[in-house]
Design an enzyme around this catalytic site. Structure first.
Site, mmCIF file in Angstrom:
data_model
loop_
_atom_site.group_PDB
_atom_site.id
_atom_site.type_symbol
_atom_site.label_atom_id
_atom_site.label_comp_id
_atom_site.label_asym_id
_atom_site.label_seq_id
_atom_site.Cartn_x
_atom_site.Cartn_y
_atom_site.Cartn_z
ATOM 1 C CB CYS A 408 -0.958 -0.032 1.183
ATOM 2 S SG CYS A 408 -2.327 1.143 1.029
ATOM 3 C CG HIS A 536 -3.571 -3.807 2.734
ATOM 4 N ND1 HIS A 536 -2.738 -3.353 3.731
ATOM 5 C CD2 HIS A 536 -4.097 -2.699 2.154
ATOM 6 C CE1 HIS A 536 -2.757 -2.032 3.763
ATOM 7 N NE2 HIS A 536 -3.583 -1.609 2.813
ATOM 8 C CD GLU A 538 -1.300 -6.722 4.826
ATOM 9 O OE1 GLU A 538 -1.614 -5.553 5.150
ATOM 10 O OE2 GLU A 538 -0.658 -6.992 3.785
#
Length: 619
Positions: A408, A536, A538
């Site tokens: 990001c 993102h 994750e």
């Protein structure tokens, strides 16, 4: 075989004594066990604060903001639920006081209450119950089946004034459903002062008394402690809290959260839940391979000896929960490459020249940590503070060929660094920091509403289409496109993309309109792993299915990226339907990293949790 039942089963998890005691991990672990028993499980997190959602929180307040597929900005505990249960939750799975009151007030404005005085009881409590009942039925797995068990975590501690309407709602709810369809699990702290070494039960007694005074009686008490508690302490808690001794479970501090489901199962949780909710899962002997993947995961976590050093350069480093999903994704990938993760948090401002003047010791210590790391990650964030430090870290990674992953804001920092130092656009910047920059290489998105903060970002699952060959495309399995979750207000300025690519920085992933840059890489000939994503990754990393960008960082950090990409996947390991099963995937992943060789074939592993479109596998 589990006998199916028609009525939804509800498990309420409450907490006492202190907040942050581990209710989320306990709730996730209970769900994990029930899932391994063949049940479909969903989860709900209740946060009693008045905010509509977690989107406007500072990371210092509640840790990271977790983002769901539908764009919901929710509490980080929902990330635990998704990782443990491997499910896809929705924004409605996070209930807040703000959402409930907003719904009730909207109904009052429409005249739904027919002139009645709107009160906490019954209108607020009824709204809470209806919300829980409706959300519990929403499928959260790929097979689209309705859940059979709903685990509800009530945030905060029993006795908090803001949580009282929710406690009252569940006091009523236990009579609205049958006795066999609702149970309460109370998680409480048992302090063990080092001065005496004794386990103190008074705090637990007081919290259970408070809970019972509110009309809820715990069916199971989970005692959190630093060290294991002895049977005499369990007996004392049983006597004073009105539960059977075998319904007092101890979860002491352990080596990893992966141990918690195993500890609960060993202390008879399946037997208790099965009998209390009549689930017909309490068999005398569990199958030989019951939860073997979790046991294997926990054992590997405890037995890994080699260490990989990763430096995280961010601006919220005082609170580790601010980067909870990033940390988890790194841990998943570290275990995959058979390494113990040693994660160092570096405050981005400590790397800046101003700190060198104001606090030279802090400055040099930060740079020492960065320089000795095996890889660097610059995660997401907002605002001016620390941006120059992040750019300095990116410069160091690019010029020293240190494995780098930007997420990001990390991608935006990498673009700014490249245009400044390679293209000589010295004043290149983001309009978030310098709206008057002559080279605004990062700009705010047209749909961004600068007058309102909540819910105005580009949120949720979006499609990224690969362009050309790239490291990340190989790590994703040579698919044509992927779906990942986003949370950002700013993006790379499309007006400068062609010039940046001609200078050597390639945007290998773009959105469906091809105007938004999603993935950035330097060629392998220039750098072994210099990758950044606007999304993102994750958020959808799982313990047994690591996120490809994070996996690439860890593989590069231990020097195994190219051997991994070149290693052939065992093509015959398939399930009966021709698809790779979860068990197969785990075996393949472990073989690929333990048997890396410089073979000529190159069919990389595709982590199975990814939603992909138009796959085009190439040799």
């Amino acid at each position: 075989m589990v006998k199916k039942f028609k009525e939804m089963k509800y498990i309420l998890v409450t907490g006492g004594v202190i907040s942050g005691i581990g209710k989320g991990v306990i709730a996730s672990s209970i769900g994990t066990i029930l899932k391994h028993c063949g049940l479909h499980v969903t989860s709900i997190k209740i946060d009693p604060y008045i905010n509509i959602d977690a989107g406007t929180f500072s990371p210092f307040e509640h840790g990271e903001v977790f983002v769901l597929d539908d764009g919901g900005e929710v509490d980080l505990d929902l990330g635990n639920y998704e990782r443990f249960l491997d499910v896809t939750l929705h924004r409605a799975n996070n209930i807040t006081t703000g959402k409930i009151y907003q719904q009730v007030i909207e109904c009052e404005r429409k005249g739904d209450y027919l002139g009645k005085t709107v009160q906490v009881v019954p209108h607020i409590t009824d709204a809470i119950q209806e919300w829980v009942i409706n959300v519990a039925k929403v499928p959260v797995t790929d097979d689209g089946k309705e859940p059979e068990v709903c685990i509800i975590e009530l945030g905060g501690t029993i006795g908090d004034i803001e949580g009282m309407p929710f406690v009252e709602a569940f006091r009523q709810f236990q009579f609205r459903v049958s006795h066999e369809s609702f149970c309460c699990v109370h998680v409480s702290l048992v302090p063990q002062p080092k001065s005496t070494g004794e386990s103190k039960t008074k705090p637990t007694q007081a919290s259970v008394k408070e809970l019972r005074g509110s009309g809820l009686s715990p069916d199971l008490i989970v005692c959190r402690s630093e060290m294991p508690i002895i049977d005499e302490v369990k007996q004392k808690i049983s006597n004073f809290c009105h539960v059977k001794p075998d319904r007092v479970i101890c979860i002491h501090d352990c080596t990893s959260t992966y141990r918690v489901p195993l500890m609960l199962e060993e202390q008879g949780l399946i037997q208790f839940i099965g009998e209390r909710l009549q689930l017909n899962i309490a068999t005398p002997a569990r199958p030989k391979k019951f939860m073997w993947k979790w046991r294997d995961l926990a054992d590997r976590h405890d037995n890994v000896r080699k260490v990989v050093e990763i430096a995280l350069v961010g601006k919220y480093t005082q609170l580790e929960d601010a980067y909870a999903s990033v940390t988890k994704a790194l841990q998943h990938s570290a275990l995959f490459v058979n390494r113990r993760l040693n994660l160092s948090y570096i405050e981005a401002t400590s790397l800046e020249e101003a700190t060198k003047i104001e606090n030279p010791v802090k400055y040099h210590q930060a740079w020492q940590i960065l320089c000795r790391s095996d890889g660097v990650i610059v995660p997401g964030g907002f605002g001016k503070r620390g941006m120059e430090g992040k750019i300095a870290a990116v410069t160091w990674c690019r010029t020293t060929r240190k494995p780098f992953l930007g997420v990001c804001l990390g991608l935006q920092a990498a673009v700014i660094e490249f245009t400044r130092n390679v293209m000589s656009w010295k004043d290149a910047n983001t309009t978030e920091i310098d709206p008057e920059s002559p080279y605004p290489v990062v700009i705010d998105m047209p749909e961004h509403n600068s007058g309102q903060m909540g819910g105005t970002m580009r949120l949720g699952k979006r499609t990224t289409i690969f362009h050309g060959d790239s490291i990340l495309k190989k790590l994703y399995g040579n698919v044509g496109s992927i779906d990942e979750r986003h949370r950002h207000r700013y993006e790379v300025n499309p007006e400068f993309v062609d010039k940046i690519e001609k200078a050597g920085l390639h945007f290998v992933g773009r959105d469906e309109s091809e105007t938004r840059m999603e993935i950035m890489e330097l060629p392998v000939s220039t750098h072994p792993y210099f990758v950044a994503t606007q999304y993102h990754p994750e958020y959808i990393s799982r313990p047994l299915k690591p996120s490809p960008p994070y996996l690439g960082l860890l593989l590069a950090a231990v020097g195994k990226l190219q051997p991994y990409l070149n290693n052939a996947m065992a093509s015959n390991t398939t399930s009966e339907d021709g698809e790779n099963s979860d068990d197969d995937i785990v075996g393949i992943l472990r073989r690929n990293i333990s048997n890396v060789s410089l073979s000529a074939t190159s069919t990389p592993v595709t982590p199975s949790h990814l939603s992909v479109k138009s796959p085009t596998v190439t040799d």
